[in-house]
Design an enzyme around this catalytic site. Structure first.
Site, PDB file in Angstrom:
ATOM      1  N   ASP A  46     -49.236 -52.302 -79.688  1.00 23.34           N
ATOM      2  CA  ASP A  46     -48.617 -53.424 -79.057  1.00 23.34           C
ATOM      3  C   ASP A  46     -47.296 -53.556 -79.782  1.00 23.34           C
ATOM      4  O   ASP A  46     -47.514 -54.156 -80.875  1.00 23.34           O
ATOM      5  CB  ASP A  46     -49.457 -54.439 -78.797  1.00 23.34           C
ATOM      6  CG  ASP A  46     -48.873 -55.706 -77.870  1.00 23.34           C
ATOM      7  OD1 ASP A  46     -49.100 -55.821 -76.653  1.00 23.34           O
ATOM      8  OD2 ASP A  46     -48.205 -56.447 -78.613  1.00 23.34           O
ATOM      9  N   SER A  74     -49.124 -61.468 -71.964  1.00 29.12           N
ATOM     10  CA  SER A  74     -48.901 -61.938 -73.231  1.00 29.12           C
ATOM     11  C   SER A  74     -49.702 -63.111 -73.365  1.00 29.12           C
ATOM     12  O   SER A  74     -50.771 -63.270 -73.348  1.00 29.12           O
ATOM     13  CB  SER A  74     -47.417 -62.209 -73.521  1.00 29.12           C
ATOM     14  OG  SER A  74     -47.376 -62.244 -74.674  1.00 29.12           O
ATOM     15  N   HIS A 100     -45.014 -53.841 -75.095  1.00 30.64           N
ATOM     16  CA  HIS A 100     -45.870 -55.248 -75.349  1.00 30.64           C
ATOM     17  C   HIS A 100     -46.602 -55.291 -73.664  1.00 30.64           C
ATOM     18  O   HIS A 100     -47.781 -55.414 -73.641  1.00 30.64           O
ATOM     19  CB  HIS A 100     -45.105 -56.417 -75.420  1.00 30.64           C
ATOM     20  CG  HIS A 100     -45.884 -57.465 -75.688  1.00 30.64           C
ATOM     21  ND1 HIS A 100     -47.187 -57.698 -76.035  1.00 30.64           N
ATOM     22  CD2 HIS A 100     -45.419 -58.947 -75.222  1.00 30.64           C
ATOM     23  CE1 HIS A 100     -47.565 -59.041 -76.122  1.00 30.64           C
ATOM     24  NE2 HIS A 100     -46.522 -59.720 -75.577  1.00 30.64           N
TER      25      HIS A 100
END
Length: 508
Positions: free
Chosen positions: A399, A300, A454
């Site tokens: 995502d 991330s 994600h």
């Protein structure tokens, strides 16, 4: 004539005496030396025909005591056997569960893989996938082990000016290598945690573990590529792991000299110095200076940090070290409009760039090329072409964080309305166009899935189960890292816009 109830009571008592004292029908007077009991002459046992209860009135006190002792002992034996059976059954069940979790579950992954062919997603049949770098041997860890928190000395933080948002020293979690073979192999991981977009938000963040090393737990368990379990992470389970705590709110990029005061809180935007301080501390105090292999990974916001700073970290480690990088869920695009048609996230990130004075922490070549709009170098798609470190990009074209927080799509793709599906489809096309630049660099690889997720590499389940072109993320990355496949085979892109085309996606 005895009633059935009276006869049954008498037979029961006689059976107890037979089994415990004498094989003959008539119970003899004998000494039970082992049990310390004395059986007296047999007496008749009479039952109350109304209540079916035994009448002890014809027995003397010793006989009553002996009778009760024998009856309890006789009843106890079946209980013990029953308990033993349940204990054995429980142990066998536990053994089977252990074998299933740690052995049988992965047996199918060791040799032949049978793939399916669909019109939209083309899988190929492989007779043998590349083996891990070595087989499991003595000392293999079959379970995950916690990493321990290391906080840099306050004096070092004061000397270098490397502070978290609240002024506390930088920190990282560390776990030693578990094998001699990889005693000098390292994974340095940059943690996730989004960003704080203005001073007020950063002030709130400074009171949490995302802005202060004082809020961190002393131990932490990490999964996926950071796991020490051979079952989960067969290629890298025994490496040294250093997980750098994310405490600046700007992907380890801020480099503002003067502190900022907001809501009566003094804050420091020094993420770039935090990263430098931790790497230097690992070099001087933890053995990183002897490293022969280093992987810089991140997820991330940490994945974006990998794309922004991999070359800088590469220059800090010894020159003869093999250095590669992996960015998971960090390829965020600029200029994407949300469902309202506005590019709000791009504006928010540009504010972060100005607020934390990020320019000094970014790639110099990118800044030179983007002289008229230097903030573009804070976005993955613009800084990627200037990255010289071999990098493996892991991302989903759907995502989940991007769809929710950048595009404003709050539904799962399979349950969205026509308008939201249009936004999602446009994002998919744009994302694949931007990712096409990976194909220009033979040294780089990618794993792009269509799963609504994600992060794929730091969580056990997606790391082990999500597949593209017949390979999981852990297999694809290990094949790329150890160069078991050709450059073209290290770029796995999932099926088209059909959201159900990949059967390994469990979240769509």
């Amino acid at each position: 004539m005895d009633s059935p109830t009276s006869r049954r009571c008498t037979e029961t008592f006689t059976h107890i005496y037979k089994s415990r004292a004498s094989p003959h029908p008539t119970v003899a007077r004998l000494a039970a030396t082992r049990e310390g009991l004395l059986l007296l002459a047999p007496r008749t046992v009479v039952c109350n025909t109304r209540t079916s209860l035994e009448d002890h009135s014809l027995l003397n006190e010793d006989q009553v005591m002996v009778k009760k002792s024998l009856r309890y002992a006789s009843r106890g034996l079946p209980r013990v056997r029953s308990c033993q059976c349940w204990t054995i059954a429980t142990m066998l069940a536990a053994l089977w569960l252990y074998l299933w979790v740690y052995y049988f579950r992965d047996v199918g992954n060791v040799s032949h893989q049978l793939q399916v062919t669909t019109p939209r997603l083309r899988f190929h049949v492989t007779t043998h996938r590349p083996k891990p770098s070595r087989a499991a041997g003595p000392g293999v860890v079959s379970r995950n082990i916690e990493a321990h928190l290391v906080v840099l000395p306050q004096g070092l933080a004061d000397e270098t000016g490397a502070y978290c948002l609240d002024g506390s020293p930088p920190a990282y979690y560390f776990r030693n290598a578990t094998s001699e073979e990889h005693h000098n192999s390292w994974i340095i991981h940059l943690m996730k945690g989004a960003w704080c977009y203005d001073n007020a938000e950063c002030a709130r963040r400074s009171a949490t573990a995302l802005g202060s090393s004082r809020k961190l737990r002393p131990k932490k368990l990490f999964g996926g590529i950071l796991s020490s379990s051979f079952t989960v992470n067969p290629d890298f389970y025994d490496w040294n792991v250093a997980v750098v705590n994310y405490c600046d709110g700007a992907s380890f990029s801020g480099d503002r000299e003067d502190p900022v005061i907001s809501n009566k809180k003094k804050m420091y935007y020094r993420g770039s110095r935090v990263l430098n301080a931790v790497i230097n501390y690992l070099l001087k105090s933890a053995g990183l200076q002897r490293a022969d292999r280093v992987i810089l990974s991140g997820d991330s916001a940490g994945g974006l940090a990998v794309l922004l700073h991999a070359d800088r970290v590469s220059r800090m480690v010894p020159k003869n070290t093999s250095f590669k990088a992996m960015a998971d869920g960090g390829f965020f695009l600029a200029n994407e409009a949300d469902t309202s048609g506005k590019t709000q996230w791009k504006s928010a990130m540009e504010n972060v760039y100005q607020m934390q004075q990020i320019e000094g922490g970014l790639d110099k070549d990118c800044l030179l090329a983007k002289e008229k709009n230097k903030s573009e170098c804070f976005f993955a798609q613009h800084t990627y072409p200037y990255l010289t470190t071999p990098v493996f990009v892991v991302n989903s074209v759907y995502d989940s964080w991007t769809l929710k927080n950048i595009l404003g799509v709050r539904c799962r793709p399979s349950k969205c309305n026509e308008k939201d599906l249009g936004v999602i489809e446009k994002h998919r096309r744009t994302f694949l166009q931007r990712m096409d630049q990976v194909n220009r660099y033979d040294k780089n690889g990618m794993f792009l899935t269509s799963c609504y997720a994600h992060l794929l590499t730091c969580v056990d389940s997606p790391w082990m189960t999500y597949k593209v072109a017949g390979r999981t993320a852990r297999e694809a990355f290990a094949d790329w890292y150890y160069e078991r496949t050709t450059p073209a085979e290290t770029r796995d892109v999932d099926c088209d816009s059909n959201l159900t085309c990949n059967p390994t996606c469990r979240s769509n």
